[in-house]
Design a protein around this motif. Structure first.
Motif, PDB file in Angstrom:
ATOM      1  N   MET A   1       0.838  -1.172   0.000  1.00  0.00           N
ATOM      2  CA  MET A   1       0.000   0.000   0.000  1.00  0.00           C
ATOM      3  C   MET A   1       0.890   1.246   0.000  1.00  0.00           C
ATOM      4  N   THR A   2       0.593   2.182  -0.881  1.00  0.00           N
ATOM      5  CA  THR A   2       1.362   3.423  -0.941  1.00  0.00           C
ATOM      6  C   THR A   2       0.507   4.578  -0.451  1.00  0.00           C
ATOM      7  N   ASP A   3       1.161   5.506   0.206  1.00  0.00           N
ATOM      8  CA  ASP A   3       0.459   6.700   0.667  1.00  0.00           C
ATOM      9  C   ASP A   3       0.307   7.671  -0.495  1.00  0.00           C
ATOM     10  N   THR A   4      -0.843   8.296  -0.571  1.00  0.00           N
ATOM     11  CA  THR A   4      -1.083   9.301  -1.595  1.00  0.00           C
ATOM     12  C   THR A   4      -0.480  10.624  -1.131  1.00  0.00           C
ATOM     13  N   PRO A   5       0.320  11.268  -1.966  1.00  0.00           N
ATOM     14  CA  PRO A   5       0.889  12.562  -1.567  1.00  0.00           C
ATOM     15  C   PRO A   5      -0.221  13.597  -1.373  1.00  0.00           C
ATOM     16  N   PRO A   6       0.007  14.575  -0.508  1.00  0.00           N
ATOM     17  CA  PRO A   6      -1.007  15.596  -0.279  1.00  0.00           C
ATOM     18  C   PRO A   6      -1.229  16.459  -1.519  1.00  0.00           C
ATOM     19  N   PHE A   7      -2.392  17.087  -1.596  1.00  0.00           N
ATOM     20  CA  PHE A   7      -2.793  17.834  -2.789  1.00  0.00           C
ATOM     21  C   PHE A   7      -1.794  18.903  -3.190  1.00  0.00           C
ATOM     22  N   TRP A   8      -1.168  19.581  -2.229  1.00  0.00           N
ATOM     23  CA  TRP A   8      -0.248  20.670  -2.572  1.00  0.00           C
ATOM     24  C   TRP A   8       1.041  20.166  -3.205  1.00  0.00           C
ATOM     25  N   GLN A   9       1.277  18.842  -3.126  1.00  0.00           N
ATOM     26  CA  GLN A   9       2.454  18.260  -3.766  1.00  0.00           C
ATOM     27  C   GLN A   9       2.137  17.674  -5.135  1.00  0.00           C
ATOM     28  N   THR A  10       0.864  17.552  -5.443  1.00  0.00           N
ATOM     29  CA  THR A  10       0.490  16.900  -6.707  1.00  0.00           C
ATOM     30  C   THR A  10      -0.228  17.811  -7.689  1.00  0.00           C
ATOM     31  N   ARG A  11      -0.707  18.963  -7.232  1.00  0.00           N
ATOM     32  CA  ARG A  11      -1.428  19.866  -8.116  1.00  0.00           C
ATOM     33  C   ARG A  11      -0.768  21.247  -8.151  1.00  0.00           C
ATOM     34  N   ARG A  12      -0.822  21.850  -9.321  1.00  0.00           N
ATOM     35  CA  ARG A  12      -0.393  23.241  -9.438  1.00  0.00           C
ATOM     36  C   ARG A  12      -1.430  24.124  -8.738  1.00  0.00           C
TER      37      ARG A  12
ATOM     38  N   ALA B   1      -7.158  26.401   2.095  1.00  0.00           N
ATOM     39  CA  ALA B   1      -6.421  25.641   3.103  1.00  0.00           C
ATOM     40  C   ALA B   1      -4.927  25.961   3.081  1.00  0.00           C
ATOM     41  N   LEU B   2      -4.433  26.517   1.990  1.00  0.00           N
ATOM     42  CA  LEU B   2      -3.010  26.865   1.915  1.00  0.00           C
ATOM     43  C   LEU B   2      -2.642  28.011   2.845  1.00  0.00           C
TER      44      LEU B   2
ATOM     45  N   LEU C   1      -1.160  22.433   7.398  1.00  0.00           N
ATOM     46  CA  LEU C   1      -1.382  21.260   6.544  1.00  0.00           C
ATOM     47  C   LEU C   1      -0.328  20.183   6.781  1.00  0.00           C
ATOM     48  N   VAL C   2       0.849  20.576   7.195  1.00  0.00           N
ATOM     49  CA  VAL C   2       1.929  19.625   7.474  1.00  0.00           C
ATOM     50  C   VAL C   2       1.846  19.132   8.915  1.00  0.00           C
TER      51      VAL C   2
END
Length: 160
Positions: free
Chosen positions: A1-12, A23-24, A109-110
């Motif tokens: 099982m892999t963890d999904t990276p948080p949205f701020w790491q995967t989306r512009r 939320a940023l 968020l972190v």
């Protein structure tokens, strides 16, 4: 099982939902401090004077939904507007991500807590005053909002 990276790491920034965008904001209040611009050099001068709507304890806008009606020059941050804004503090999540840099450990968020921004000494709590009490902005020019803070980690104690 892999963890999904948080949205701020995967989306512009321009791909984020409105909820993700909001939320940023780390709740530091630095962008709500008044700034001046030097005529000759165009340099941004930061003050420790906060917008009248900024709650100096929580470092959040006291009327976020109506802020632009109550404070007409309040800037609404958008991905498009970021290209033209040169005064965001260097610790700002919007600026960090736009520059391809990671969020700091104290960002809610972190860390998972809205209090770490205050515990780390990043927020304006205890460092700013309301524009209603300040007088001339020129008397309140400070450097710290425009510098990358050296965050202090909260003291940890051993639990046995």
């Amino acid at each position: 099982m892999t963890d999904t990276p948080p949205f701020w790491q995967t989306r512009r920034l321009d791909e984020m939902t409105a909820e993700e965008w909001e939320a940023l904001c780390d709740g530091c209040g630095r962008c709500c401090l008044h700034k001046l611009r030097e005529d000759e050099t165009n340099e941004v001068l930061y003050t420790n004077v906060a917008c009248r709507l900024l709650d100096l304890e929580t470092c959040r806008c006291s009327d976020y939904a109506q802020r632009r009606r109550k404070v007409p020059d309040c800037v609404q941050l958008t991905p498009e507007a970021l290209a033209d804004i040169d005064w965001l503090p260097p610790s700002c999540a919007y600026r960090l991500l736009a520059e391809g840099r990671p969020l700091a450990w104290w960002h809610p968020l972190v860390s998972g807590s809205p209090d770490t921004v205050h515990q780390a000494g990043i927020s304006v709590r205890g460092r700013a005053l309301s524009e209603r009490r300040a007088g001339l902005l020129e008397h309140h020019i400070v450097d710290w909002p425009g510098t990358m803070p050296k965050p202090r980690r909260p003291k940890l104690r051993r639990v046995d």
